[in-house]
Design a protein around this motif. Structure first.
Motif, mmCIF file in Angstrom:
data_model
loop_
_atom_site.group_PDB
_atom_site.id
_atom_site.type_symbol
_atom_site.label_atom_id
_atom_site.label_comp_id
_atom_site.label_asym_id
_atom_site.label_seq_id
_atom_site.Cartn_x
_atom_site.Cartn_y
_atom_site.Cartn_z
ATOM 1 N N LEU A 5 0.827 -1.206 0.000
ATOM 2 C CA LEU A 5 0.000 0.000 0.000
ATOM 3 C C LEU A 5 0.864 1.260 0.000
ATOM 4 O O LEU A 5 0.571 2.227 -0.718
ATOM 5 C CB LEU A 5 -0.918 -0.005 1.221
ATOM 6 C CG LEU A 5 -1.926 1.145 1.328
ATOM 7 C CD1 LEU A 5 -2.932 1.067 0.185
ATOM 8 C CD2 LEU A 5 -2.641 1.086 2.676
ATOM 9 N N GLY A 6 1.919 1.250 0.792
ATOM 10 C CA GLY A 6 2.775 2.429 0.905
ATOM 11 C C GLY A 6 3.422 2.807 -0.411
ATOM 12 O O GLY A 6 3.456 3.985 -0.784
ATOM 13 N N ILE B 291 2.201 6.553 -0.290
ATOM 14 C CA ILE B 291 1.928 7.133 1.020
ATOM 15 C C ILE B 291 3.257 7.538 1.647
ATOM 16 O O ILE B 291 4.100 6.690 1.944
ATOM 17 C CB ILE B 291 1.188 6.135 1.927
ATOM 18 C CG1 ILE B 291 -0.154 5.749 1.300
ATOM 19 C CG2 ILE B 291 0.986 6.720 3.328
ATOM 20 C CD1 ILE B 291 -0.901 4.674 2.050
ATOM 21 N N GLN B 292 3.448 8.824 1.834
ATOM 22 C CA GLN B 292 4.721 9.337 2.321
ATOM 23 C C GLN B 292 4.703 9.444 3.847
ATOM 24 O O GLN B 292 3.850 10.117 4.421
ATOM 25 C CB GLN B 292 4.996 10.723 1.709
ATOM 26 C CG GLN B 292 5.134 10.713 0.189
ATOM 27 C CD GLN B 292 6.370 9.960 -0.280
ATOM 28 O OE1 GLN B 292 7.409 9.987 0.377
ATOM 29 N NE2 GLN B 292 6.253 9.296 -1.418
ATOM 30 N N PHE C 185 5.577 -0.268 6.632
ATOM 31 C CA PHE C 185 5.875 1.093 6.185
ATOM 32 C C PHE C 185 7.380 1.357 6.223
ATOM 33 O O PHE C 185 7.909 2.094 5.395
ATOM 34 C CB PHE C 185 5.144 2.115 7.057
ATOM 35 C CG PHE C 185 3.752 2.431 6.597
ATOM 36 C CD1 PHE C 185 3.505 2.833 5.296
ATOM 37 C CD2 PHE C 185 2.680 2.329 7.471
ATOM 38 C CE1 PHE C 185 2.214 3.126 4.864
ATOM 39 C CE2 PHE C 185 1.390 2.615 7.057
ATOM 40 C CZ PHE C 185 1.156 3.016 5.747
ATOM 41 N N GLY C 186 8.054 0.734 7.209
ATOM 42 C CA GLY C 186 9.509 0.864 7.247
ATOM 43 C C GLY C 186 10.158 0.272 6.005
ATOM 44 O O GLY C 186 11.087 0.855 5.437
ATOM 45 N N LEU D 139 12.154 1.571 -0.253
ATOM 46 C CA LEU D 139 11.936 1.531 -1.700
ATOM 47 C C LEU D 139 11.524 2.893 -2.240
ATOM 48 O O LEU D 139 11.824 3.228 -3.392
ATOM 49 C CB LEU D 139 10.863 0.494 -2.044
ATOM 50 C CG LEU D 139 11.233 -0.966 -1.790
ATOM 51 C CD1 LEU D 139 10.059 -1.873 -2.143
ATOM 52 C CD2 LEU D 139 12.463 -1.375 -2.597
ATOM 53 N N GLN D 140 10.853 3.687 -1.420
ATOM 54 C CA GLN D 140 10.384 4.992 -1.878
ATOM 55 C C GLN D 140 11.527 5.993 -2.041
ATOM 56 O O GLN D 140 11.317 7.076 -2.594
ATOM 57 C CB GLN D 140 9.335 5.546 -0.913
ATOM 58 C CG GLN D 140 7.998 4.841 -1.016
ATOM 59 C CD GLN D 140 7.028 5.294 0.050
ATOM 60 O OE1 GLN D 140 7.402 5.509 1.202
ATOM 61 N NE2 GLN D 140 5.759 5.420 -0.314
ATOM 62 N N GLU D 141 12.710 5.641 -1.556
ATOM 63 C CA GLU D 141 13.864 6.509 -1.764
ATOM 64 C C GLU D 141 14.247 6.562 -3.243
ATOM 65 O O GLU D 141 14.950 7.459 -3.681
ATOM 66 C CB GLU D 141 15.059 6.007 -0.957
ATOM 67 C CG GLU D 141 14.877 6.074 0.556
ATOM 68 C CD GLU D 141 16.057 5.470 1.291
ATOM 69 O OE1 GLU D 141 17.084 5.175 0.623
ATOM 70 O OE2 GLU D 141 15.966 5.290 2.514
#
Length: 214
Positions: free
Chosen positions: A79-80, A85-86, A134-135, A140-142
Motif C-alpha cells: 500500500l505504501g 503514502i509518504q 511502512f519501514g 523503496l520509496q527513496e
C-alpha cells in the motif's frame, strides 16, 4: 554500540542502490534477493520477531503470530509504495524500535505489573507489523521505481522478505528451542528481554536524533 552509523540507519547498500536506480521492467529474481537480504540484515525486524516467539512453545502459536506480523507488513509495504503514502522514515524506524521495546517489556510481564492490564498480544503484533511494512516501503520509496513491472517487482520483493524472514526464524527457533532445554533459559530470560528493550531504546534514540537533525 560498536555498530557503524550506516548499520544503525538500516539503509540500502551501494550495490542494491545502484541496481534500483537503474532498474527497468520486471526483475523478479533481483527483487526476491533484495527482499530476502533486507529482512535477514534487518536486525530491527528480527529483534521484534525474537521477542514475539521467545515464550511461544507451540508451533501453532508461532505460526499464528508470525502470520499476523506477515499480514501487517505485507499490507503496508504494498500500500505504501503503490499508493505513494509518504511517511517520515526516521519516525517509522523509531516506532519499529518502540515495537522491540514493547515486546521485551511485555515478555517481562511489565504491563501486568505496572498497569494491571495486558494488551491483546495478537493485535499488537499485527499493528506493529503495519509499521514494519511502512519501514520497508520507505526504503523503496527513496528510489523512483519505474511503473513498468512495479507491481510484479513489489510482489517479488515482498516474497523475498517472507523467505528471508522464514530463513532467519528457522535458525532463531532452533537456537531458542535448544536453549529452552538448559537450566540457564529461565535464569537468563529476564536479562535477555531486558537487553531486547535496551536495543529497542537505542534504535529509537538514534532514529529520533536523525529526525531532529534532518
Amino acid at each position: 554500540m560498536a555498530l557503524s552509523l550506516d548499520a544503525f540507519a538500516h539503509g540500502v547498500d551501494d550495490s542494491t542502490r545502484a541496481f534500483l536506480e537503474r532498474n527497468t521492467g520486471v526483475q523478479i529474481v533481483p527483487f526476491l534477493y533484495i527482499g530476502a537480504k533486507h529482512m535477514i540484515t534487518g536486525y530491527d525486524h528480527l529483534l521484534f520477531l525474537v521477542g514475539v516467539i521467545f515464550f511461544l512453545y507451540k508451533s501453532r502459536d508461532v505460526l499464528l503470530y508470525v502470520s499476523m506480523f506477515t499480514l501487517g507488513h505485507s499490507v503496508t509495504l504494498l500500500l505504501g509504495v503503490l499508493s505513494d503514502i509518504q511517511v517520515n522514515a526516521y519516525l517509522i524506524d523509531a516506532i519499529i524500535g518502540l515495537s522491540v521495546v514493547y515486546k521485551g517489556f511485555d515478555n517481562l510481564g511489565g504491563f501486568k505489573r505496572c498497569f494491571n492490564w495486558q494488551p491483546n498480544t495478537k493485535l499488537a503484533v499485527l499493528i506493529f507489523g503495519l509499521f514494519h511494512g511502512f519501514g520497508l516501503a520507505t526504503k523503496l520509496q527513496e528510489f523512483q521505481l519505474p511503473e513498468d513491472g512495479l507491481i510484479i517487482n513489489l510482489l517479488a520483493f515482498n516474497l523475498g522478505v517472507e523467505l528471508g524472514q522464514f530463513a532467519a526464524l528457522v535458525f532463531v527457533l532452533i537456537a531458542i528451542n535448544a536453549w529452552r532445554k538448559l537450566p540457564s533459559f529461565q535464569r537468563f530470560a529476564t536479562l535477555t528481554n531486558t537487553l531486547l528493550m535496551s536495543g529497542g531504546l537505542m534504535l529509537m534514540g538514534y532514529q529520533l536524533t536523525g529526525f531532529a537533525i534532518n
